[in-house]
Enzyme design. Structure first.
Site, PDB file in Angstrom:
ATOM      1  N   ASN A 157       5.974  15.926  -2.814  1.00 19.23           N
ATOM      2  CA  ASN A 157       4.813  15.843  -1.927  1.00 19.23           C
ATOM      3  C   ASN A 157       4.480  17.160  -1.237  1.00 19.23           C
ATOM      4  OD1 ASN A 157       7.403  14.624  -0.971  1.00 19.23           O
ATOM      5  ND2 ASN A 157       6.462  14.957   1.028  1.00 19.23           N
ATOM      6  N   GLY A 206      -0.982   2.993  -2.743  1.00 20.83           N
ATOM      7  CA  GLY A 206      -2.436   2.904  -2.913  1.00 20.83           C
ATOM      8  C   GLY A 206      -3.195   4.084  -2.322  1.00 20.83           C
ATOM      9  N   THR A 245       2.600 -13.088   2.259  1.00 20.85           N
ATOM     10  CA  THR A 245       1.278 -13.284   1.664  1.00 20.85           C
ATOM     11  C   THR A 245       0.726 -11.962   1.158  1.00 20.85           C
ATOM     12  OG1 THR A 245       0.876 -15.066   3.210  1.00 20.85           O
ATOM     13  CG2 THR A 245      -1.055 -14.140   2.098  1.00 20.85           C
ATOM     14  N   CYS A 332       4.615  13.377   7.521  1.00 20.87           N
ATOM     15  CA  CYS A 332       5.627  12.563   8.192  1.00 20.87           C
ATOM     16  C   CYS A 332       6.565  13.409   9.023  1.00 20.87           C
ATOM     17  CB  CYS A 332       6.447  11.798   7.170  1.00 20.87           C
ATOM     18  SG  CYS A 332       5.500  11.320   5.752  1.00 20.87           S
TER      19      CYS A 332
HETATM   20  C1  LIG Z   1       3.128   9.207   0.899  1.00 19.87           C
HETATM   21  C2  LIG Z   1       4.449   9.158   0.212  1.00 19.87           C
HETATM   22  C3  LIG Z   1       5.337   8.109   0.440  1.00 19.87           C
HETATM   23  C4  LIG Z   1       5.037   7.003   1.423  1.00 19.87           C
HETATM   24  O1  LIG Z   1       4.035   6.168   0.935  1.00 19.87           O
HETATM   25  P1  LIG Z   1       3.351   5.060   1.877  1.00 19.87           P
HETATM   26  O2  LIG Z   1       2.582   4.225   0.926  1.00 19.87           O
HETATM   27  O3  LIG Z   1       2.521   5.817   2.852  1.00 19.87           O
HETATM   28  O4  LIG Z   1       4.465   4.299   2.533  1.00 19.87           O
HETATM   29  C5  LIG Z   1       6.518   8.105  -0.246  1.00 19.87           C
HETATM   30  N1  LIG Z   1       6.837   9.086  -1.108  1.00 19.87           N
HETATM   31  C6  LIG Z   1       6.009  10.109  -1.361  1.00 19.87           C
HETATM   32  C7  LIG Z   1       6.406  11.151  -2.349  1.00 19.87           C
HETATM   33  C8  LIG Z   1       4.791  10.192  -0.704  1.00 19.87           C
HETATM   34  O5  LIG Z   1       3.988  11.221  -0.934  1.00 19.87           O
END
Ligand SMILES: *Cc1c(COP(=O)(O)O)cnc(C)c1O
Length: 398
Positions: A157, A206, A245, A332
């Site tokens: 990321n 998503g 759900t 994050c």
């Molecule tokens: C954004 C991300 C996540 C977290 O995904 P969410 O759907 O926001 O919980 C986990 N791993 C990577 C590599 C990401 O880029």
């Protein structure tokens, strides 16, 4: 729309992506008209929601070359990563007490594995090379007779590098060890094939692929069957693997986002790669003393991670806040003043890590925006250097 001109240019597609208009259109009726609970079996409101969920499951499966029965919907990649790691760890507790993971994994993978470490799982943390990639041989050497899980992210990321997952998958299959991959950053950027790559568990999100926030999936292989303990107890939805759900409108949007990717990937990749290269070349031509972090070839098409020597990334982002939206490291962890652990893992000094920023081009980016961004960033760097605002990394890191 009238406001668009006044907003900063968005170059942070690895933090999140806007919802595609086609996705929005697909979702809308499921909030207000076809609003049934997809688990209601006694009337047509339930049936139409269930049918739409099953269409979406097929769309996700097609995108990754899986069987729809192998797609389990979750709230996002964070949940999927927790589910895979803790679920496998708990299922095999006492029999297989070892896991392998990269030091450069996303926080939610690192923290899930550290949780297992506090619960008597032995962990081998793998180093990556200076280009951010792991050697498949390094993975092979780390596997022991009691290894339950190998977790290697498909695309990073921060630096956008693509790990050699097919090679790693072949090793894991041969040694009879589950391979989990966090593919949140890979969808819509590279072709993902769970068969060719021998992936057993895979996390998707998503909102990283022009779908809505709050929806994701865990791919769980059926043959050979992957065993794990569910995180959630409840009504036994999703083949008892994930109770709760299903948010049908979000599932529908996620499915539509996957369908768009399956249709448009090649064209979109070429367009975005051109824009990314234009951005990188433009910055390198206008600004002296830059360096690029991470492999240049094994890298997704939209990402740049670039350092400007003598410039503090926090000051740069502050100078750009009205013009260009970029980030340092991951969203994050960006509240912390610690240097990025990913950049440290590829061997950067604290100083260089604190001079680096991440930019990511995406579906809505235009050539005009790229040229405006190059101008804004090079002006800001020049001003910061001219003002003698050199990096204050030494003081913040201490
Ligand atoms: C954004 C991300 C996540 C977290 O995904 P969410 O759907 O926001 O919980 C986990 N791993 C990577 C590599 C990401 O880029």
């Amino acid at each position: 729309m009238t406001n668009t001109e006044a907003r900063p240019i968005y170059l942070d597609y690895q933090a999140t992506t806007p919802v595609d208009e086609r996705v929005m259109d697909a979702m809308t009726p499921f909030f207000t008209q076809a609003f049934g609970n997809p688990h209601s079996t006694s009337h047509s409101y339930g049936w139409e929601a269930r049918d739409a969920v099953e269409v979406a499951r097929q769309q996700i499966a097609t995108m990754i070359n899986a069987d729809p029965r192998e797609v389990i919907f979750t709230s996002g990649a964070t949940e999927s990563n927790n589910m895979a790691i803790k679920g496998v760890g708990r299922f095999f507790a006492g029999r297989k007490n070892h896991m392998v993971a990269l030091k450069t994994e996303h926080k939610c993978v690192l923290e899930s594995i550290k949780y297992m470490q506090r619960h008597e799982i032995d962990v081998t943390w793998l180093d990556v090379n200076a280009d951010g990639l792991v050697d498949p041989d390094t993975v092979a050497a780390a596997i022991k007779p009691d290894t339950a899980l190998v977790s290697v992210m498909l695309v990073n990321n921060e630096i956008g590098v693509i790990q050699p997952l097919a090679e790693i998958g072949a090793i894991c299959r041969d040694r009879n060890v589950y391979l989990h991959t966090d593919a949140a950053q890979a969808t819509g950027k590279i072709v993902i094939d769970v068969q060719a790559m021998n992936i057993d568990l895979m996390s998707l999100s998503g909102h990283k692929m022009y779908g809505p926030m709050g929806i994701g999936a865990l791919y769980v292989r059926r043959k050979p069957r992957v065993r794990f303990e569910p995180l959630m107890d409840g009504g036994g939805q999703e083949r008892t693997m994930r109770s709760g759900t299903l948010p049908a409108p979000l599932v529908v949007g996620f499915g539509k986002a996957a369908e768009i990717i399956s249709q448009d990937l090649d064209q979109e990749a070429a367009r975005i790669r051109n824009l990314r290269d234009r951005l990188l070349k433009g910055l390198q031509q206008r600004i002296a003393d830059t360096f690029v972090n991470g492999s240049q070839n094994q890298r997704v098409m939209g990402n740049i991670n670039i350092g400007f020597r003598g410039v503090d990334s926090e000051s740069l982002m502050n100078a750009l806040k009205d013009y260009v939206a970029i980030s340092s490291g991951s969203a994050c962890t960006s509240t912390s003043v610690e240097p990025s652990y990913v950049l440290r893992a590829i061997g950067l000094s604290d100083l260089d890590a604190h001079s680096s920023v991440r930019m990511c081009v995406g579906r809505m980016t235009t050539a005009q925006e790229i040229d405006q961004a190059i101008a804004a960033i090079s002006n800001a760097v020049e001003k910061l250097r001219g003002a003698g605002l050199v990096t204050n990394a030494a003081s913040v890191a201490g």
